[in-house]
Design an enzyme around this catalytic site. Sequence first.
Site, PDB file in Angstrom:
ATOM      1  N   GLU A   1       0.849  -1.204   0.000  1.00 44.16           N
ATOM      2  CA  GLU A   1       0.000   0.000   0.000  1.00 44.16           C
ATOM      3  C   GLU A   1       0.878   1.246   0.000  1.00 44.16           C
ATOM      4  OE1 GLU A   1      -2.536  -0.558   3.406  1.00 44.16           O
ATOM      5  OE2 GLU A   1      -3.864  -1.904   2.321  1.00 44.16           O
TER       6      GLU A   1
ATOM      7  N   GLU B   1      -6.390  -7.783  -0.592  1.00 44.31           N
ATOM      8  CA  GLU B   1      -6.871  -7.855   0.789  1.00 44.31           C
ATOM      9  C   GLU B   1      -8.361  -7.590   0.745  1.00 44.31           C
ATOM     10  OE1 GLU B   1      -4.935  -5.240   3.550  1.00 44.31           O
ATOM     11  OE2 GLU B   1      -2.948  -6.106   3.212  1.00 44.31           O
TER      12      GLU B   1
END
Length: 645
Positions: free
Chosen positions: A189, A269
Amino acid sequence: MRCRLLRLWTTSLISAGLLVVAGVETRSFTIDYSDDTFVKDGEPFRYISGSIHYTRVPREHWKDRLMKIYAAGLNTIQTYVPWNFHQRRPFQSDFSGNLDFVSFLKLAQDVGLLVILRPGPYSDAGWDFGGLPAWLMESRYVNRNILLRSNNTDYMEAVARWFADLLPRVRPLLYNNGGPIISVQVENEYGSYFACDHNYLRTLHDIMRSYLGDEVILFTTDGASASYLRCGTLERLYATIDFGLTDSPEKVFAVQRQFQPHGPLVCSEFYVESSLDYWGYNHSQQSPQLAAKSLDLLLAYGANVNMYMFEGGTNFGYTSGSLPGAGTKVKFVTTTYDHDAPMSEAGDLREKYHMIREVVYKYVKRPVSPVPPDTLKLSYGQVRMKLIGDILEMLPSVSLPPVKSLYPLCMEDVHQYYGFILYRHISERSYASQELWLDGIRDRGYVIINKMMQGVLVRGEITHLNITLHRGDNLDILVENQGRIFYGNDLNKNQKGIVGNVTVGGLVLQHWTMFPLSLANASARLSSSISGLKAGSDTSGALLSPSLYIGTFVLPSTLSQPLDTYIDMRPWHKGQLFINGNNVGGYWPSLGPQVTLYVPLSFLKPFPASNTVLAFELESAPCPDPCTVRFVDRPFINKTVNVFD
Ligand SMILES: *[C@@H]1O[C@H](CO)[C@@H](O)[C@H](O)[C@H]1NC(C)=O
Ligand SMILES: *[C@@H]1O[C@H](CO)[C@@H](O)[C@H](O)[C@H]1NC(C)=O
Ligand SMILES: *[C@@H]1O[C@H](CO)[C@@H](O)[C@H](O)[C@H]1NC(C)=O
Ligand SMILES: *[C@@H]1O[C@H](CO)[C@@H](O)[C@H](O)[C@H]1NC(C)=O
Ligand SMILES: *[C@@H]1O[C@H](CO)[C@@H](O)[C@H](O)[C@H]1NC(C)=O
Ligand SMILES: *[C@@H]1O[C@H](CO)[C@@H](O)[C@H](O)[C@H]1NC(C)=O
């Protein structure tokens, strides 16, 4: 000459029956950009995966958990490699015991699972410092303005040396080399981090390619928003996204398509639970029905999905991270990382597991696997604890050699990266009812004058205390590091202990001695001196000096092997727990939401050996009566947290 030797070698391999070598060459895992799919050994392939972190599950239970993941119909797992856990000291790597990720991945392969590996170097995950090593916060780095997660020289040198240790171990495990790893994530991320340094991603890409070769799929993951993907993606890396429950896969994946017009749809995710737990906040839960329904939509849409977490596990020891909260407050992650995942912290199957399993088997062609039973838990009952002494009396047995300095040094600078440290100053003058001011408390400080508890300093909440000091008085501040910030812009401000000066009445205190505490090491030594201890003095609810308590127990003779259990720390207040020298984690049942700590069987010794419980109680012990702790057979991690507590 060379050719002949090679031929001889190959022939002898074949005659030794090692024909697998030939099979390796046919293994491939690639992306078909025209058909928008992964391709495994020439066939279109879709993964349905679940996250499980080997560092959060005791090694003895790895196989059990992996088999349960397989039985849910999943074909893949995803795990981080937390750098800080492997390199607790500068540049010294450890791949033993619970850190033996190679064995974990081989076990996954044996069970029938593929692997998506996320070696970071940053991993987030509610983990201390997001997986970055604490020693990067030593002043020798911080004073040179190290910028973590960027192409900064100091940072990249550390990363390069770590990857030089790690990645050669990964290479033989790649799918095309005969192993289970189908793809490797670069960073994590990255687009939500302010630095937005594409040169950093390029350098990471180059390092990974140099060790892993050209074939393996390298990818990035970012939150499903164009603003994140702008900084988080790189042309050479396959762009994937992550998000929570949705009723419109089309809408969410439009973001991935903006940056990755072709290739498989991937949610790296998918949050089948809502959030992780923090001390002082209610337990976070997510409806199993909604999780299963949303998963169904994603799979029907053709997406590749990794569920985060499939089993959350436990932040044993000092591994929980922290996050800035409202105002100047900081939130600290609980010891449990249960996450209300389909499988509990102890590997038990929730309703969510069964509902997800039902959905998954609609999409996989494999025969339905039976579900392994839950592991047994046993309630071992009450254990009587005895006071060994308060932290000041115990200092000689629990402290490493002390360090002296004119001004306080942070924990990292005395190479005590985790847990507790005691700062001592002997007053050089007298102060009558003056304000002790300490802004740089990281994170909780117990202020003691001449063995009398004065009060608690709390990071971002309580920074001063009125005290009276006479010349020659001992001022002790026991500081607890409650876990480094794991996410966001404050990542670079992660020194612990006392950061800055302590003043009283506006004057800076000079001449400090730092005592780094090593409690796990002390616990074995202390248990041998247990006889003759008293049950402790009456505390009547008053704030006592942090103290050590110890108890012993023997497992039932009818048990051939230890079984998992939980320890209920009510009505103890707040502290750290060790069993047979294993750091079980922090407890804080007076606050919640977590009340019980998971104690895996590997921490226990079978009959007739004696097991030792050591509690470092910081605030208030229920002694002398009942002065017990209780082993129970079920968890309680959802205590309602009262905001006015
Ligand atoms: C990263 O920084 C180093 C200097 O520290 C530089 O040599 C290198 O070119 C940079 N990498 C990229 C991709 O810009
Ligand atoms: C601390 O002392 C100062 C004066 O020295 C006083 O103004 C303040 O109210 C005191 N604070 C507390 C919490 O007692
Ligand atoms: C602590 O105080 C001394 C003396 O005023 C000062 O030189 C030093 O910079 C201060 N340290 C920090 C970290 O503020
Ligand atoms: C503490 O114990 C560990 C393992 O039991 C050992 O490796 C380490 O050297 C010990 N540390 C000290 C300071 O005794
Ligand atoms: C906690 O969870 C259990 C089931 O896991 C449930 O029975 C109980 O009612 C919950 N308690 C609270 C306070 O939410
Ligand atoms: C936790 O939940 C209870 C009951 O829903 C609520 O009263 C309380 O305010 C919540 N606590 C926090 C810290 O949000």
